[in-house]
Design an enzyme around this catalytic site. Structure first.
Site, PDB file in Angstrom:
ATOM      1  N   GLY A  75     -10.154  11.103 -52.777  1.00  0.00           N
ATOM      2  CA  GLY A  75     -10.375  12.436 -53.070  1.00  0.00           C
ATOM      3  C   GLY A  75     -10.874  12.609 -54.550  1.00  0.00           C
ATOM      4  N   ARG A 128     -14.222   7.370 -49.211  1.00  0.00           N
ATOM      5  CA  ARG A 128     -12.886   6.540 -48.773  1.00  0.00           C
ATOM      6  C   ARG A 128     -13.813   5.166 -47.936  1.00  0.00           C
ATOM      7  NH1 ARG A 128     -10.176  11.617 -48.144  1.00  0.00           N
ATOM      8  NH2 ARG A 128      -9.019  11.993 -49.682  1.00  0.00           N
ATOM      9  N   ASP A 184      -3.683   6.577 -55.200  1.00  0.00           N
ATOM     10  CA  ASP A 184      -2.957   5.586 -54.985  1.00  0.00           C
ATOM     11  C   ASP A 184      -4.079   4.593 -53.990  1.00  0.00           C
ATOM     12  OD1 ASP A 184      -2.631   7.309 -52.691  1.00  0.00           O
ATOM     13  OD2 ASP A 184      -0.640   6.658 -52.506  1.00  0.00           O
ATOM     14  N   THR A 214      -6.496  12.287 -59.348  1.00  0.00           N
ATOM     15  CA  THR A 214      -5.841  12.910 -57.779  1.00  0.00           C
ATOM     16  C   THR A 214      -5.129  14.516 -58.262  1.00  0.00           C
ATOM     17  OG1 THR A 214      -4.093  12.984 -56.284  1.00  0.00           O
ATOM     18  CG2 THR A 214      -4.041  11.622 -57.978  1.00  0.00           C
ATOM     19  N   ASP A 273      -3.043  15.492 -56.613  1.00  0.00           N
ATOM     20  CA  ASP A 273      -1.542  15.606 -56.023  1.00  0.00           C
ATOM     21  C   ASP A 273      -0.483  15.120 -56.993  1.00  0.00           C
ATOM     22  OD1 ASP A 273      -2.646  16.412 -53.499  1.00  0.00           O
ATOM     23  OD2 ASP A 273      -2.802  14.293 -52.988  1.00  0.00           O
ATOM     24  N   ASP A 326       0.846  12.407 -57.608  1.00  0.00           N
ATOM     25  CA  ASP A 326       1.842  11.497 -56.943  1.00  0.00           C
ATOM     26  C   ASP A 326       1.630  10.128 -57.402  1.00  0.00           C
ATOM     27  OD1 ASP A 326      -0.425  11.239 -55.719  1.00  0.00           O
ATOM     28  OD2 ASP A 326       0.222  11.164 -53.662  1.00  0.00           O
ATOM     29  N   ARG A 330      -0.500  16.213 -49.059  1.00  0.00           N
ATOM     30  CA  ARG A 330      -0.064  15.692 -47.829  1.00  0.00           C
ATOM     31  C   ARG A 330       1.104  14.638 -47.703  1.00  0.00           C
ATOM     32  NH1 ARG A 330      -5.271  13.080 -45.322  1.00  0.00           N
ATOM     33  NH2 ARG A 330      -5.501  12.182 -47.477  1.00  0.00           N
TER      34      ARG A 330
END
Ligand code: F6P
Length: 327
Positions: free
Chosen positions: A15, A76, A107, A130, A132, A134, A176
């Site tokens: 992303g 991706r 990741d 990212t 996110d 994370d 997500r």
């Protein structure tokens, strides 16, 4: 003895996130500064396999630091998950003499880089890109600050109309598998409840809490939900509340990909520039298969594997703060 790095490739994968362009710019200009040949690989690992690889000079990254998205585009790639695909990718790099790779992504992108550099003799450096946040080993990822500020700006606007109509709003933000955007934007906008994938959602507790608020005529309520929350995201939460609180005027708003775009914040431009510079320096210093992060405002290097395995853990104490501040 380590091979001397002379030509490097840079790609963005997974992303996109605001600040990726600032990172590409930093890699290209630092590489050129140190006399390396720098190549941009288009559409991530897909472009690596399709040999969509082009030389980049300093001018090719002019006027991009303020732009969202990624000039290298992203994808991706399913093919890169196969050993045949990775072999083609390696052959393409070898033919061009590229002997160092910088991967900007999340990741999934690091998993690819880690496997690739173990199979073939090519040092890879990861930059955490990212929205996110994370990823372990870094306080911030490139794009998170911009995304969370976009969410805050949107929720502030929703709050105006929510307040005017005495409504209950369920706002779904991205994430997500991770609740960072929900947690940060929820606290910053004074949300009554924040639902994240890292904790189990007890919808009965939330409904009880809303009923109690309804009794004391507190009708304006904001629930921020991460898309990956276990109850099923914004629509599911909104539906459950509507069923159990028929008098409440409930609306659901899904912010979606708006959070991924836009001009990167100062913070994202800054960390992307610092990380990009240190990624090139790392390759020259002989580091391989590490992610370049920033912790406590200092550069931090951790093996790609570690960035994958030990995902950044959410501090659930923050949720206690939410309860107290929103009462
Ligand atoms: O990983 C970044 C992210 O924006 C997640 O928060 C989200 O779940 C996902 O990507 C969406 O992916 P796509 O753009 O492929 O729908």
């Amino acid at each position: 003895m380590e091979k001397k790095i002379t030509k490097i490739g840079v790609l963005t994968s997974g992303g996109d996130s605001p600040g990726m362009n600032a990172a590409i710019r930093a890699v290209v200009r630092t590489g050129n500064y140190f006399g390396l040949e720098v190549y941009g690989i288009y559409r991530g690992y897909a472009g690596l396999i399709e040999n969509d690889i082009h030389r980049m000079d300093n001018r090719s990254v002019a006027n991009i630091i303020q732009r969202g998205g990624t000039i290298l585009k992203t994808a991706r790639s399913k093919e890169f998950r196969t050993s045949e695909g990775r072999q083609i990718a390696y052959n393409n790099l070898k033919n061009l003499g590229i002997n160092g790779l910088i991967v900007i992504g999340g990741d999934g992108s690091f998993t690819g880089a880690d496997i690739f550099s173990e199979e073939f003799d090519i040092p890879c450096i990861g930059l955490p890109g990212t929205i996110d946040k994370d990823i372990a080993g870094t306080d911030f990822t490139i794009g998170f600050d911009t995304a969370v500020n976009t969410a805050v700006e949107a929720i502030d606007k929703i709050r105006d109309t929510m307040d005017a109509h005495d409504r209950l709003f369920v706002v779904e933000v991205m994430g997500r598998d991770a609740g960072y955007i929900a947690l940060h934007s929820g606290i910053a906008t004074g949300a009554e409840n924040i639902l994240i994938p890292e904790t189990k959602t007890n919808i009965e507790d939330i409904i009880k809490n809303m009923m109690e608020k309804e009794k004391r005529k507190k009708l304006v309520n904001l629930i921020v939900v991460a898309e990956g929350d276990d109850f099923g995201g914004g629509d599911a939460v909104g539906k459950a509340i509507k069923e159990r609180l028929p008098k409440a005027d409930v609306r659901v708003c899904i912010l979606g990909h708006i959070q991924r775009g836009g001009s990167p914040s100062c913070m994202d431009r800054l960390i992307a520039s610092r990380m990009g510079f240190h990624a090139v320096e790392s390759l020259l210093e002989g580091r391989r298969n590490v992610m370049v992060g920033i912790m406590n405002n200092k550069m931090n290097y951790i093996p790609l594997k570690q960035a994958l395995k030990s995902k950044n853990k959410i501090d659930t104490n923050w949720l206690k703060i939410v309860k107290i501040l929103a009462s």
